[in-house]
Design an enzyme around this catalytic site. Structure first.
Site, PDB file in Angstrom:
ATOM      1  N   GLY A  41     -45.732 -23.851 -21.120  1.00 42.40           N
ATOM      2  CA  GLY A  41     -46.107 -22.524 -20.925  1.00 42.40           C
ATOM      3  C   GLY A  41     -46.527 -21.534 -22.466  1.00 42.40           C
ATOM      4  N   ASP A  99     -43.150 -18.356 -23.648  1.00 43.35           N
ATOM      5  CA  ASP A  99     -44.131 -17.338 -22.697  1.00 43.35           C
ATOM      6  C   ASP A  99     -43.308 -16.136 -22.392  1.00 43.35           C
ATOM      7  OD1 ASP A  99     -42.919 -18.992 -20.981  1.00 43.35           O
ATOM      8  OD2 ASP A  99     -44.472 -19.801 -20.195  1.00 43.35           O
ATOM      9  N   ASP A 102     -37.387 -14.773 -18.179  1.00 44.02           N
ATOM     10  CA  ASP A 102     -37.265 -14.208 -16.927  1.00 44.02           C
ATOM     11  C   ASP A 102     -35.648 -14.250 -16.619  1.00 44.02           C
ATOM     12  OD1 ASP A 102     -38.395 -13.508 -14.157  1.00 44.02           O
ATOM     13  OD2 ASP A 102     -38.276 -15.541 -13.578  1.00 44.02           O
ATOM     14  N   LYS A 131     -39.263  -9.836 -18.922  1.00 44.57           N
ATOM     15  CA  LYS A 131     -38.851  -9.401 -17.702  1.00 44.57           C
ATOM     16  C   LYS A 131     -37.373  -8.953 -17.345  1.00 44.57           C
ATOM     17  CE  LYS A 131     -41.881 -11.925 -14.701  1.00 44.57           C
ATOM     18  NZ  LYS A 131     -41.724 -12.884 -13.383  1.00 44.57           N
ATOM     19  N   ARG A 166     -54.003 -21.232 -16.687  1.00 41.31           N
ATOM     20  CA  ARG A 166     -53.647 -21.434 -18.125  1.00 41.31           C
ATOM     21  C   ARG A 166     -54.637 -20.965 -19.164  1.00 41.31           C
ATOM     22  NH1 ARG A 166     -48.141 -23.888 -18.177  1.00 41.31           N
ATOM     23  NH2 ARG A 166     -48.147 -25.499 -16.920  1.00 41.31           N
TER      24      ARG A 166
HETATM   25  P1  5GP Z   1     -36.035 -18.228 -16.711  1.00 43.15           P
HETATM   26  O1  5GP Z   1     -35.326 -19.489 -16.982  1.00 43.15           O
HETATM   27  O2  5GP Z   1     -36.014 -17.261 -17.825  1.00 43.15           O
HETATM   28  O3  5GP Z   1     -36.008 -17.627 -15.402  1.00 43.15           O
HETATM   29  O4  5GP Z   1     -37.368 -18.829 -16.586  1.00 43.15           O
HETATM   30  C1  5GP Z   1     -38.321 -18.935 -17.568  1.00 43.15           C
HETATM   31  C2  5GP Z   1     -39.688 -19.874 -17.258  1.00 43.15           C
HETATM   32  O5  5GP Z   1     -39.931 -19.455 -15.879  1.00 43.15           O
HETATM   33  C3  5GP Z   1     -40.635 -19.499 -18.088  1.00 43.15           C
HETATM   34  O6  5GP Z   1     -40.798 -20.249 -19.179  1.00 43.15           O
HETATM   35  C4  5GP Z   1     -41.965 -19.726 -17.132  1.00 43.15           C
HETATM   36  O7  5GP Z   1     -42.195 -21.103 -17.353  1.00 43.15           O
HETATM   37  C5  5GP Z   1     -41.321 -19.381 -15.751  1.00 43.15           C
HETATM   38  N1  5GP Z   1     -41.842 -18.064 -15.182  1.00 43.15           N
HETATM   39  C6  5GP Z   1     -40.960 -17.106 -15.179  1.00 43.15           C
HETATM   40  N2  5GP Z   1     -41.748 -15.999 -14.764  1.00 43.15           N
HETATM   41  C7  5GP Z   1     -42.850 -16.346 -14.667  1.00 43.15           C
HETATM   42  C8  5GP Z   1     -44.076 -15.695 -14.222  1.00 43.15           C
HETATM   43  O8  5GP Z   1     -44.284 -14.272 -14.141  1.00 43.15           O
HETATM   44  N3  5GP Z   1     -45.122 -16.330 -14.245  1.00 43.15           N
HETATM   45  C9  5GP Z   1     -45.346 -17.692 -14.718  1.00 43.15           C
HETATM   46  N4  5GP Z   1     -46.478 -18.667 -14.701  1.00 43.15           N
HETATM   47  N5  5GP Z   1     -44.264 -18.394 -14.893  1.00 43.15           N
HETATM   48  C10 5GP Z   1     -42.938 -17.926 -14.783  1.00 43.15           C
HETATM   49 MG    MG Z   2     -42.016 -21.983 -19.312  1.00 39.25          MG
END
Ligand code: 5GP
Ligand code: MG
Length: 184
Positions: A41, A99, A102, A131, A166
């Site tokens: 990403g 990227d 979350d 986020k 992408r």
């Molecule tokens: P986390 O482990 O922090 O929940 O997730 C991080 C990963 O989830 C990011 O690197 C990304 O790949 C994916 N992700 C989280 N939110 C989004 C979003 O709004 N759009 C997309 N395309 N991927 C997201």
């Molecule tokens: Mg990712």
């Protein structure tokens, strides 16, 4: 799907943001920093950020990659981490580049792995998007953030939805009815 109506972060705005992030990174990291993008990403963000930073001459800058793949395990979502280069990075100062931050679970798994297995010395985190309302790992705080966004599913500029979008030069968002709830 009319994604052009849902632009959250335009290409010129991303460019200005990256210039500012690069200035801060140059001033607030180690001269021999190891840039480590989380694949896939972050590929576009990392490439553009790297060009901005090197323009400001960070001496000793190096790059290494980490592949993060998530899959459904027997009871919960599992992460598989692979560092293709296998080069020793013990004692290094690492800038993790992703990227979007979350829930923070991915970044927590990567930082634990780098400290415990690779024995790096120091880690900083740069994300294009944050986020914070979705955070579950409360200790996960990025050092460099491009833009804080609300809880929307974003695509473009490296971020995908089921492999699509992408290539977009900007970041847009999909309405909940346009996704099935899965993340990249
Ligand atoms: P986390 O482990 O922090 O929940 O997730 C991080 C990963 O989830 C990011 O690197 C990304 O790949 C994916 N992700 C989280 N939110 C989004 C979003 O709004 N759009 C997309 N395309 N991927 C997201
Ligand atoms: Mg990712």
């Amino acid at each position: 799907m009319r994604l052009s109506n849902h632009v959250l972060f335009s290409a010129p705005a991303i460019g200005t943001t990256l210039e500012n992030m690069a200035k801060r990174i140059r001033n607030e990291t180690h001269p021999e920093i190891l840039f480590m993008p989380l694949m896939h990403g972050s590929f576009m963000f990392a490439a553009d950020l790297m060009r901005q930073v090197s323009r400001h001459c960070l001496p000793g800058l190096e790059m290494d990659f980490i592949n993060v793949r998530s899959y459904q395990g027997t009871e919960s979502k599992q992460l598989e981490l692979v560092r293709p280069s296998h080069r020793p990075i013990r004692g290094r100062h690492v800038l993790l580049i992703d990227d979007i931050l979350d829930t923070g679970k991915t970044m927590k798994a990567v930082t634990d792995y780098l400290f415990d297995v690779e024995q790096v010395d120091f880690i900083q985190i740069a994300v294009l998007l944050d986020k914070p309302s979705r955070r579950q790992v409360k200790t996960m705080r990025p050092d460099f953030v491009g833009k804080v966004i609300e809880d929307k599913f974003v695509v473009g500029y490296g971020l995908d939805y089921n492999g699509h979008y992408r290539e977009l030069p900007y970041i847009g968002y999909l309405e909940p009815e346009e996704t099935d709830g899965s993340t990249a």
